[in-house]
Design a protein around this motif. Sequence first.
Motif, PDB file in Angstrom:
ATOM      1  N   VAL A 149       0.841  -1.194   0.000  1.00 15.97           N
ATOM      2  CA  VAL A 149       0.000   0.000   0.000  1.00 15.97           C
ATOM      3  C   VAL A 149       0.877   1.245   0.000  1.00 15.97           C
ATOM      4  N   ARG A 150       0.469   2.219  -0.783  1.00 15.72           N
ATOM      5  CA  ARG A 150       1.188   3.490  -0.794  1.00 15.72           C
ATOM      6  C   ARG A 150       0.777   4.339   0.399  1.00 15.72           C
ATOM      7  N   ILE A 151       1.762   4.848   1.105  1.00 14.97           N
ATOM      8  CA  ILE A 151       1.567   5.848   2.147  1.00 14.97           C
ATOM      9  C   ILE A 151       2.058   7.174   1.565  1.00 14.97           C
ATOM     10  N   ALA A 152       1.234   8.195   1.629  1.00 15.26           N
ATOM     11  CA  ALA A 152       1.526   9.441   0.920  1.00 15.26           C
ATOM     12  C   ALA A 152       2.798  10.109   1.427  1.00 15.26           C
ATOM     13  N   ALA A 182      13.910  14.752   9.215  1.00 14.86           N
ATOM     14  CA  ALA A 182      14.067  14.001  10.462  1.00 14.86           C
ATOM     15  C   ALA A 182      12.709  13.566  11.009  1.00 14.86           C
ATOM     16  N   ALA A 183      11.727  14.459  10.929  1.00 23.16           N
ATOM     17  CA  ALA A 183      10.387  14.107  11.394  1.00 23.16           C
ATOM     18  C   ALA A 183       9.780  13.019  10.520  1.00 23.16           C
ATOM     19  N   CYS A 184      10.016  13.108   9.216  1.00 25.53           N
ATOM     20  CA  CYS A 184       9.495  12.102   8.289  1.00 25.53           C
ATOM     21  C   CYS A 184      10.094  10.729   8.596  1.00 25.53           C
ATOM     22  N   ARG A 185      11.373  10.706   8.916  1.00 25.82           N
ATOM     23  CA  ARG A 185      12.020   9.440   9.254  1.00 25.82           C
ATOM     24  C   ARG A 185      11.365   8.818  10.495  1.00 25.82           C
ATOM     25  N   GLU A 186      11.068   9.635  11.487  1.00 21.58           N
ATOM     26  CA  GLU A 186      10.408   9.115  12.688  1.00 21.58           C
ATOM     27  C   GLU A 186       9.041   8.526  12.337  1.00 21.58           C
ATOM     28  N   HIS A 187       8.319   9.203  11.460  1.00 26.95           N
ATOM     29  CA  HIS A 187       7.023   8.679  11.044  1.00 26.95           C
ATOM     30  C   HIS A 187       7.173   7.343  10.333  1.00 26.95           C
ATOM     31  N   TRP A 188       8.211   7.208   9.513  1.00 26.86           N
ATOM     32  CA  TRP A 188       8.383   5.954   8.779  1.00 26.86           C
ATOM     33  C   TRP A 188       8.890   4.826   9.662  1.00 26.86           C
ATOM     34  N   GLU A 189       9.540   5.146  10.752  1.00 26.19           N
ATOM     35  CA  GLU A 189       9.865   4.109  11.728  1.00 26.19           C
ATOM     36  C   GLU A 189       8.576   3.556  12.335  1.00 26.19           C
ATOM     37  N   TRP A 190       7.619   4.448  12.567  1.00 30.35           N
ATOM     38  CA  TRP A 190       6.295   4.012  13.041  1.00 30.35           C
ATOM     39  C   TRP A 190       5.595   3.186  11.970  1.00 30.35           C
ATOM     40  N   VAL A 191       5.654   3.627  10.720  1.00 26.54           N
ATOM     41  CA  VAL A 191       5.030   2.892   9.616  1.00 26.54           C
ATOM     42  C   VAL A 191       5.605   1.487   9.519  1.00 26.54           C
ATOM     43  N   GLU A 192       6.930   1.376   9.599  1.00 28.39           N
ATOM     44  CA  GLU A 192       7.554   0.057   9.523  1.00 28.39           C
ATOM     45  C   GLU A 192       7.031  -0.863  10.614  1.00 28.39           C
ATOM     46  N   ASP A 193       6.911  -0.337  11.818  1.00 28.49           N
ATOM     47  CA  ASP A 193       6.439  -1.143  12.941  1.00 28.49           C
ATOM     48  C   ASP A 193       5.001  -1.614  12.698  1.00 28.49           C
ATOM     49  N   LYS A 194       4.154  -0.715  12.214  1.00 25.93           N
ATOM     50  CA  LYS A 194       2.759  -1.081  11.960  1.00 25.93           C
ATOM     51  C   LYS A 194       2.645  -2.046  10.785  1.00 25.93           C
ATOM     52  N   ALA A 195       3.428  -1.824   9.739  1.00 20.19           N
ATOM     53  CA  ALA A 195       3.398  -2.727   8.592  1.00 20.19           C
ATOM     54  C   ALA A 195       3.815  -4.132   9.009  1.00 20.19           C
ATOM     55  N   ARG A 251      17.746   7.303   1.573  1.00 23.41           N
ATOM     56  CA  ARG A 251      18.160   7.915   2.838  1.00 23.41           C
ATOM     57  C   ARG A 251      17.032   7.850   3.867  1.00 23.41           C
ATOM     58  N   LEU A 252      15.795   8.034   3.398  1.00 21.12           N
ATOM     59  CA  LEU A 252      14.659   7.996   4.320  1.00 21.12           C
ATOM     60  C   LEU A 252      14.482   6.612   4.940  1.00 21.12           C
ATOM     61  N   LEU A 253      14.620   5.565   4.123  1.00 22.59           N
ATOM     62  CA  LEU A 253      14.309   4.217   4.589  1.00 22.59           C
ATOM     63  C   LEU A 253      15.513   3.419   5.042  1.00 22.59           C
ATOM     64  N   ASP A 254      16.711   3.924   4.793  1.00 24.66           N
ATOM     65  CA  ASP A 254      17.917   3.151   5.061  1.00 24.66           C
ATOM     66  C   ASP A 254      17.939   2.649   6.505  1.00 24.66           C
ATOM     67  N   GLY A 255      18.166   1.347   6.653  1.00 23.04           N
ATOM     68  CA  GLY A 255      18.207   0.731   7.973  1.00 23.04           C
ATOM     69  C   GLY A 255      16.888   0.131   8.408  1.00 23.04           C
ATOM     70  N   LEU A 256      15.781   0.513   7.742  1.00 22.24           N
ATOM     71  CA  LEU A 256      14.496  -0.105   8.021  1.00 22.24           C
ATOM     72  C   LEU A 256      14.389  -1.403   7.236  1.00 22.24           C
ATOM     73  N   ASP A 257      13.472  -2.260   7.632  1.00 22.56           N
ATOM     74  CA  ASP A 257      13.364  -3.590   7.040  1.00 22.56           C
ATOM     75  C   ASP A 257      12.650  -3.517   5.693  1.00 22.56           C
ATOM     76  N   PRO A 258      13.330  -3.854   4.580  1.00 22.27           N
ATOM     77  CA  PRO A 258      12.694  -3.782   3.255  1.00 22.27           C
ATOM     78  C   PRO A 258      11.579  -4.796   3.061  1.00 22.27           C
ATOM     79  N   ALA A 259      11.408  -5.705   3.996  1.00 21.15           N
ATOM     80  CA  ALA A 259      10.262  -6.610   3.912  1.00 21.15           C
ATOM     81  C   ALA A 259       8.964  -5.875   4.225  1.00 21.15           C
ATOM     82  N   TYR A 260       9.082  -4.732   4.940  1.00 22.37           N
ATOM     83  CA  TYR A 260       7.881  -4.025   5.385  1.00 22.37           C
ATOM     84  C   TYR A 260       7.785  -2.585   4.880  1.00 22.37           C
ATOM     85  N   VAL A 261       8.870  -2.046   4.359  1.00 27.17           N
ATOM     86  CA  VAL A 261       8.825  -0.714   3.742  1.00 27.17           C
ATOM     87  C   VAL A 261       9.598  -0.774   2.430  1.00 27.17           C
TER      88      VAL A 261
END
Length: 286
Positions: free
Chosen positions: A107-110, A125-138, A163-173
């Motif tokens: 699903v696309r998140i805007a 920096a704020a966007c990165r924090e939001h995407w850490e939350w997105v990864e957890d929920k996904a 740069r935004l997603l680096d280090g997050l799990d590509p299985a979920y983002v």
Amino acid sequence: MKFSVFTAATPDWTPAEVANVLAEQGWHGIEWRITDQAEVEGQTGFWAGNRATWPLTGLEDRLDEIAAITTGAGLEYSALGGYAPPTRRVDAERMLAATARLGAGRVRIAGLKVEPGQTYREAFAACREHWEWVEDKARQYGVQALVELHHETLTPSASAARRLLDGLDPAYVGVIHDIGNLVIEGWEEHGLDLLGEYLAHVHVKNCAWHLAGVESDGTLRWEPKWVPLREGRASLPELFAALARTGYDGWVAVEDFSTALPLPERTAGNLEYLTAVARAAGYDLR
């Protein structure tokens, strides 16, 4: 590789009509547009009055209908085309939950922008924090949340999205690559190798710059305009060759916002063109 259509590009058809037409033409799947849109009485359009859009309001009560129309036509989901940003966490989580319930997978998140009073660094920096939350929920829902390469957002380019997603799990983002948007902002020779494991989905459309006017001092003003897939700055044969080199073999969803051809001819012609381009790039389509 499989082909689908994002229903933002099919405003004249109802959900049942678009599913049946795409199935008859031979498309593999569909990418439903889901958002609360403005309605213009007696008119249809890509962004307002789009008849192939499911409203976000009351979405949970429509999921069985969405599933029945999709599977009834023999189509798969390439993704859900959501418009909820991660700052609207209740709505973003609703989209993740709907994706899980439908079995749509992605699903696309805007995307987000720099808001008034923010510096770019603060916004990112704020966007990165939001995407850490997105990864957890996904992860909780077992789906993949996608950010799109889109002009006038914090992720117009492959390097910005990486740069935004680096280090997050590509299985979920992951990232939606969109060559048409890159014509406007963010061109990095496709940027596919920059995305690496975060390349999760591909949108295709095409764009050309047109002279929009001349200022009083003689300055020329240029603006982007959506054009048919075979036209414009983006070369789809080059894109598909690059996708093949990276080993990408996932979904390609069409977002053709040109209007030179009637909608049925446009969708049928796009499938024929994409099939030919993919085969020329070495894809074995069956």
